[in-house]
Design a protein around this motif. Structure first.
Motif, mmCIF file in Angstrom:
data_model
loop_
_atom_site.group_PDB
_atom_site.id
_atom_site.type_symbol
_atom_site.label_atom_id
_atom_site.label_comp_id
_atom_site.label_asym_id
_atom_site.label_seq_id
_atom_site.Cartn_x
_atom_site.Cartn_y
_atom_site.Cartn_z
ATOM 1 N N CYS A 125 0.815 -1.221 0.000
ATOM 2 C CA CYS A 125 0.000 0.000 0.000
ATOM 3 C C CYS A 125 0.844 1.264 0.000
ATOM 4 N N THR A 169 3.145 2.700 -2.168
ATOM 5 C CA THR A 169 3.142 3.550 -3.356
ATOM 6 C C THR A 169 1.773 4.180 -3.580
ATOM 7 N N THR A 170 0.720 3.372 -3.369
ATOM 8 C CA THR A 170 -0.633 3.905 -3.524
ATOM 9 C C THR A 170 -0.896 5.020 -2.518
ATOM 10 N N ILE A 208 -1.708 8.909 -3.452
ATOM 11 C CA ILE A 208 -2.919 9.576 -2.961
ATOM 12 C C ILE A 208 -2.557 10.852 -2.205
ATOM 13 N N TRP A 248 2.913 5.095 -10.821
ATOM 14 C CA TRP A 248 1.523 4.883 -10.393
ATOM 15 C C TRP A 248 0.597 5.847 -11.124
ATOM 16 N N HIS A 296 -2.486 4.769 -13.584
ATOM 17 C CA HIS A 296 -3.851 4.945 -13.100
ATOM 18 C C HIS A 296 -4.516 6.243 -13.576
ATOM 19 N N TYR A 329 -8.636 1.542 -11.373
ATOM 20 C CA TYR A 329 -8.679 1.612 -9.911
ATOM 21 C C TYR A 329 -7.544 0.769 -9.339
ATOM 22 N N PRO A 330 -6.865 1.228 -8.279
ATOM 23 C CA PRO A 330 -5.747 0.466 -7.703
ATOM 24 C C PRO A 330 -6.188 -0.926 -7.266
ATOM 25 N N ARG A 353 -6.412 -0.259 4.370
ATOM 26 C CA ARG A 353 -7.050 -0.275 3.051
ATOM 27 C C ARG A 353 -8.266 0.650 3.003
ATOM 28 N N ARG A 361 -8.903 3.904 0.651
ATOM 29 C CA ARG A 361 -10.100 3.962 -0.186
ATOM 30 C C ARG A 361 -10.856 5.273 0.034
ATOM 31 N N LEU A 408 -8.910 8.212 -1.434
ATOM 32 C CA LEU A 408 -8.907 8.222 -2.892
ATOM 33 C C LEU A 408 -10.280 8.604 -3.442
#
Length: 263
Positions: A41, A43-44, A48, A77, A81, A102-103, A194, A198, A201
Protein backbone atom coordinates in the motif's frame (compact mmCIF):
# COMPACT_ATOMS: atom_id res chain seq x y z
CA UNK A 1 -0.13 -12.24 36.33
CA UNK A 2 3.07 -13.61 37.88
CA UNK A 3 1.06 -16.20 39.80
CA UNK A 4 -0.73 -17.35 36.66
CA UNK A 5 2.57 -17.54 34.78
CA UNK A 6 4.06 -19.64 37.59
CA UNK A 7 1.18 -22.10 37.27
CA UNK A 8 1.35 -22.36 33.47
CA UNK A 9 5.10 -22.30 32.88
CA UNK A 10 7.38 -25.23 33.69
CA UNK A 11 10.82 -25.77 32.27
CA UNK A 12 9.76 -28.67 30.06
CA UNK A 13 10.42 -29.29 26.31
CA UNK A 14 6.73 -28.93 25.44
CA UNK A 15 6.52 -25.54 27.14
CA UNK A 16 9.57 -24.33 25.25
CA UNK A 17 8.16 -25.67 21.97
CA UNK A 18 4.87 -23.80 22.45
CA UNK A 19 6.67 -20.60 23.42
CA UNK A 20 8.98 -20.84 20.39
CA UNK A 21 6.07 -21.35 17.97
CA UNK A 22 4.10 -18.47 19.47
CA UNK A 23 7.00 -15.98 19.41
CA UNK A 24 8.11 -16.82 15.85
CA UNK A 25 4.54 -16.75 14.50
CA UNK A 26 3.83 -13.40 16.19
CA UNK A 27 6.97 -11.83 14.72
CA UNK A 28 6.13 -13.11 11.23
CA UNK A 29 2.52 -11.91 11.46
CA UNK A 30 3.48 -8.38 12.50
CA UNK A 31 6.13 -8.34 9.76
CA UNK A 32 3.50 -9.22 7.13
CA UNK A 33 1.31 -6.42 8.51
CA UNK A 34 4.18 -3.94 8.14
CA UNK A 35 4.96 -5.27 4.65
CA UNK A 36 1.33 -4.86 3.54
CA UNK A 37 1.04 -1.32 4.89
CA UNK A 38 4.44 -0.05 3.71
CA UNK A 39 5.18 -2.11 0.60
CA UNK A 40 1.90 -3.15 -1.03
CA UNK A 41 0.00 0.00 0.00
CA UNK A 42 3.03 2.29 0.24
CA UNK A 43 3.14 3.55 -3.36
CA UNK A 44 -0.63 3.90 -3.52
CA UNK A 45 -0.62 5.85 -0.26
CA UNK A 46 2.17 8.13 -1.50
CA UNK A 47 0.33 8.76 -4.78
CA UNK A 48 -2.92 9.58 -2.96
CA UNK A 49 -1.04 11.98 -0.71
CA UNK A 50 0.55 13.62 -3.75
CA UNK A 51 -2.85 14.07 -5.43
CA UNK A 52 -4.39 15.40 -2.22
CA UNK A 53 -1.66 18.01 -1.87
CA UNK A 54 -2.04 18.90 -5.54
CA UNK A 55 -5.80 19.34 -5.16
CA UNK A 56 -5.42 21.41 -1.98
CA UNK A 57 -2.74 23.61 -3.58
CA UNK A 58 -5.26 24.71 -6.20
CA UNK A 59 -7.21 26.42 -3.44
CA UNK A 60 -4.15 28.45 -2.38
CA UNK A 61 -2.90 31.68 -3.81
CA UNK A 62 -0.33 31.32 -6.60
CA UNK A 63 2.38 32.81 -4.40
CA UNK A 64 1.82 30.13 -1.76
CA UNK A 65 1.91 27.15 -4.11
CA UNK A 66 4.81 24.74 -3.88
CA UNK A 67 6.12 23.10 -7.03
CA UNK A 68 6.35 19.42 -6.09
CA UNK A 69 7.31 16.58 -8.39
CA UNK A 70 6.33 12.92 -7.86
CA UNK A 71 8.96 10.33 -7.06
CA UNK A 72 9.73 7.51 -9.48
CA UNK A 73 7.31 5.08 -7.80
CA UNK A 74 4.54 7.66 -7.63
CA UNK A 75 5.23 8.71 -11.23
CA UNK A 76 4.72 5.12 -12.44
CA UNK A 77 1.52 4.88 -10.39
CA UNK A 78 0.19 8.10 -11.91
CA UNK A 79 0.96 6.92 -15.45
CA UNK A 80 -0.74 3.59 -14.83
CA UNK A 81 -3.85 4.95 -13.10
CA UNK A 82 -4.27 8.48 -14.51
CA UNK A 83 -2.55 8.03 -17.88
CA UNK A 84 0.17 10.64 -17.26
CA UNK A 85 2.46 11.93 -14.53
CA UNK A 86 2.19 15.54 -15.75
CA UNK A 87 -0.08 17.28 -13.23
CA UNK A 88 -1.07 19.90 -15.81
CA UNK A 89 -2.61 17.19 -17.99
CA UNK A 90 -4.63 15.37 -15.32
CA UNK A 91 -8.23 15.00 -16.42
CA UNK A 92 -10.82 16.11 -13.87
CA UNK A 93 -14.55 15.96 -13.39
CA UNK A 94 -16.39 18.03 -10.77
CA UNK A 95 -13.04 18.89 -9.18
CA UNK A 96 -11.94 15.24 -8.86
CA UNK A 97 -9.24 13.45 -10.82
CA UNK A 98 -10.40 10.77 -13.27
CA UNK A 99 -8.85 7.33 -12.80
CA UNK A 100 -8.48 5.12 -15.85
CA UNK A 101 -7.80 2.14 -13.58
CA UNK A 102 -8.68 1.61 -9.91
CA UNK A 103 -5.75 0.47 -7.70
CA UNK A 104 -5.85 -3.32 -7.43
CA UNK A 105 -4.56 -3.30 -3.84
CA UNK A 106 -7.69 -1.34 -2.83
CA UNK A 107 -10.08 -3.35 -5.00
CA UNK A 108 -9.06 -6.79 -3.76
CA UNK A 109 -9.96 -8.18 -0.31
CA UNK A 110 -7.26 -7.90 2.34
CA UNK A 111 -4.87 -10.89 2.26
CA UNK A 112 -5.72 -13.67 4.68
CA UNK A 113 -2.98 -14.73 7.08
CA UNK A 114 -1.28 -18.03 6.26
CA UNK A 115 -0.43 -18.64 9.94
CA UNK A 116 -3.91 -19.49 11.23
CA UNK A 117 -2.75 -23.07 11.68
CA UNK A 118 -0.55 -21.86 14.56
CA UNK A 119 -3.62 -21.82 16.84
CA UNK A 120 -4.23 -25.51 16.19
CA UNK A 121 -0.51 -26.27 16.40
CA UNK A 122 -0.15 -24.70 19.87
CA UNK A 123 -3.22 -26.60 21.09
CA UNK A 124 -1.90 -29.85 19.61
CA UNK A 125 1.50 -29.45 21.28
CA UNK A 126 -0.24 -28.76 24.58
CA UNK A 127 -2.41 -31.87 24.17
CA UNK A 128 0.65 -33.94 23.32
CA UNK A 129 2.33 -32.66 26.49
CA UNK A 130 -0.77 -33.67 28.46
CA UNK A 131 -0.53 -37.29 27.38
CA UNK A 132 3.22 -37.22 27.92
CA UNK A 133 2.80 -35.98 31.49
CA UNK A 134 0.15 -38.60 32.31
CA UNK A 135 2.28 -41.37 30.83
CA UNK A 136 5.33 -40.10 32.73
CA UNK A 137 3.39 -40.24 36.00
CA UNK A 138 1.95 -43.71 35.38
CA UNK A 139 5.31 -45.29 34.61
CA UNK A 140 6.37 -45.34 38.28
CA UNK A 141 3.22 -47.02 39.60
CA UNK A 142 3.43 -50.73 40.48
CA UNK A 143 -0.08 -51.95 41.32
CA UNK A 144 1.16 -55.29 42.61
CA UNK A 145 3.33 -53.85 45.37
CA UNK A 146 2.20 -53.63 48.99
CA UNK A 147 5.05 -51.41 50.13
CA UNK A 148 3.58 -48.16 51.49
CA UNK A 149 6.72 -46.11 50.85
CA UNK A 150 6.86 -47.27 47.24
CA UNK A 151 3.21 -46.36 46.72
CA UNK A 152 3.78 -42.90 48.23
CA UNK A 153 6.79 -42.36 45.94
CA UNK A 154 4.78 -43.52 42.94
CA UNK A 155 1.93 -41.17 43.90
CA UNK A 156 4.34 -38.22 44.02
CA UNK A 157 5.64 -39.08 40.56
CA UNK A 158 2.05 -39.31 39.30
CA UNK A 159 1.26 -35.85 40.72
CA UNK A 160 4.37 -34.41 39.08
CA UNK A 161 3.33 -35.95 35.76
CA UNK A 162 -0.20 -34.60 36.14
CA UNK A 163 1.25 -31.16 36.89
CA UNK A 164 3.19 -31.29 33.64
CA UNK A 165 0.11 -32.57 31.81
CA UNK A 166 -2.24 -29.80 32.93
CA UNK A 167 0.33 -27.02 32.63
CA UNK A 168 1.13 -27.91 29.00
CA UNK A 169 -2.59 -27.99 28.20
CA UNK A 170 -3.04 -24.53 29.69
CA UNK A 171 0.07 -23.31 27.88
CA UNK A 172 -1.21 -24.60 24.54
CA UNK A 173 -4.71 -23.20 24.94
CA UNK A 174 -3.42 -19.90 26.27
CA UNK A 175 -0.93 -19.50 23.43
CA UNK A 176 -3.64 -20.27 20.88
CA UNK A 177 -5.86 -17.62 22.45
CA UNK A 178 -3.03 -15.06 22.43
CA UNK A 179 -2.27 -15.71 18.77
CA UNK A 180 -5.97 -15.40 17.93
CA UNK A 181 -5.77 -11.89 19.37
CA UNK A 182 -2.63 -11.23 17.31
CA UNK A 183 -4.45 -12.31 14.13
CA UNK A 184 -7.37 -10.03 14.98
CA UNK A 185 -5.06 -7.04 15.53
CA UNK A 186 -3.17 -7.62 12.27
CA UNK A 187 -6.33 -8.21 10.20
CA UNK A 188 -7.85 -5.06 11.69
CA UNK A 189 -4.68 -3.14 10.84
CA UNK A 190 -4.79 -4.27 7.21
CA UNK A 191 -8.50 -3.52 6.97
CA UNK A 192 -8.06 -0.07 8.50
CA UNK A 193 -5.16 0.78 6.19
CA UNK A 194 -7.05 -0.27 3.05
CA UNK A 195 -10.31 1.43 4.06
CA UNK A 196 -8.43 4.63 4.92
CA UNK A 197 -6.77 4.74 1.49
CA UNK A 198 -10.10 3.96 -0.19
CA UNK A 199 -11.79 6.84 1.63
CA UNK A 200 -9.00 9.28 0.77
CA UNK A 201 -8.91 8.22 -2.89
CA UNK A 202 -12.69 8.40 -3.30
CA UNK A 203 -12.60 11.94 -1.90
CA UNK A 204 -10.23 13.21 -4.60
CA UNK A 205 -10.73 10.90 -7.59
CA UNK A 206 -13.41 9.07 -9.53
CA UNK A 207 -13.17 6.03 -11.78
CA UNK A 208 -13.44 6.63 -15.52
CA UNK A 209 -16.87 5.62 -16.82
CA UNK A 210 -18.71 5.64 -20.13
CA UNK A 211 -20.02 9.12 -19.34
CA UNK A 212 -16.46 10.41 -18.85
CA UNK A 213 -15.33 8.86 -22.13
CA UNK A 214 -18.32 10.29 -23.98
CA UNK A 215 -17.49 13.71 -22.57
CA UNK A 216 -13.94 13.51 -23.97
CA UNK A 217 -15.32 12.46 -27.34
CA UNK A 218 -17.78 15.39 -27.37
CA UNK A 219 -14.96 17.82 -26.58
CA UNK A 220 -12.92 16.42 -29.47
CA UNK A 221 -15.83 16.87 -31.89
CA UNK A 222 -16.38 20.43 -30.62
CA UNK A 223 -12.76 21.30 -31.34
CA UNK A 224 -13.05 19.85 -34.84
CA UNK A 225 -16.35 21.71 -35.35
CA UNK A 226 -14.72 24.99 -34.37
CA UNK A 227 -12.05 24.43 -37.01
CA UNK A 228 -14.64 23.70 -39.68
CA UNK A 229 -16.83 26.67 -38.79
CA UNK A 230 -14.37 29.09 -40.35
CA UNK A 231 -14.36 27.41 -43.76
CA UNK A 232 -16.21 29.32 -46.49
CA UNK A 233 -16.23 26.46 -48.99
CA UNK A 234 -15.99 23.05 -47.28
CA UNK A 235 -14.10 20.50 -49.33
CA UNK A 236 -12.44 17.20 -48.62
CA UNK A 237 -9.00 18.84 -48.61
CA UNK A 238 -10.09 21.74 -46.39
CA UNK A 239 -11.85 19.44 -43.94
CA UNK A 240 -8.76 17.22 -43.77
CA UNK A 241 -6.51 20.21 -43.04
CA UNK A 242 -8.88 21.48 -40.31
CA UNK A 243 -9.03 18.09 -38.63
CA UNK A 244 -5.25 17.82 -38.90
CA UNK A 245 -4.75 21.18 -37.19
CA UNK A 246 -7.15 20.15 -34.41
CA UNK A 247 -5.24 16.92 -33.81
CA UNK A 248 -1.89 18.72 -34.00
CA UNK A 249 -2.90 20.92 -31.07
CA UNK A 250 -3.19 17.84 -28.89
CA UNK A 251 0.41 16.88 -29.70
CA UNK A 252 1.79 20.36 -29.02
CA UNK A 253 2.46 19.69 -25.34
CA UNK A 254 4.24 16.38 -25.87
CA UNK A 255 8.02 16.44 -25.59
CA UNK A 256 8.52 12.83 -26.68
CA UNK A 257 6.12 11.17 -29.05
CA UNK A 258 5.35 7.53 -28.36
CA UNK A 259 2.60 5.06 -29.16
CA UNK A 260 1.17 5.49 -25.66
CA UNK A 261 1.28 9.30 -25.81
CA UNK A 262 -0.27 9.43 -29.28
CA UNK A 263 -3.02 7.03 -28.16
Amino acid sequence: MAKVWGIIWHNEPFHWAIAFVLIVATIIEFYTLWQYCSSECGTTGAAIKFLSNLKNDKNLKPSNKVNVKPSNGVSKWLKGHLGTDDSSRFKQQDGNFILIKYPSVLAHPIPRSSLRFVITLCTAIGLLGTFYGIQQGLQGINLSTKDTNELITASKELLVGMKTAFSTSMMGLGSGSVFTLVLFICDSGRQKRRDSLRHKLNAIATLKTTDNSNGDLVEAFIRVGNKLSGLNQPSAEAIGQAVGRSIAEQFAGLNQLSAHAIG
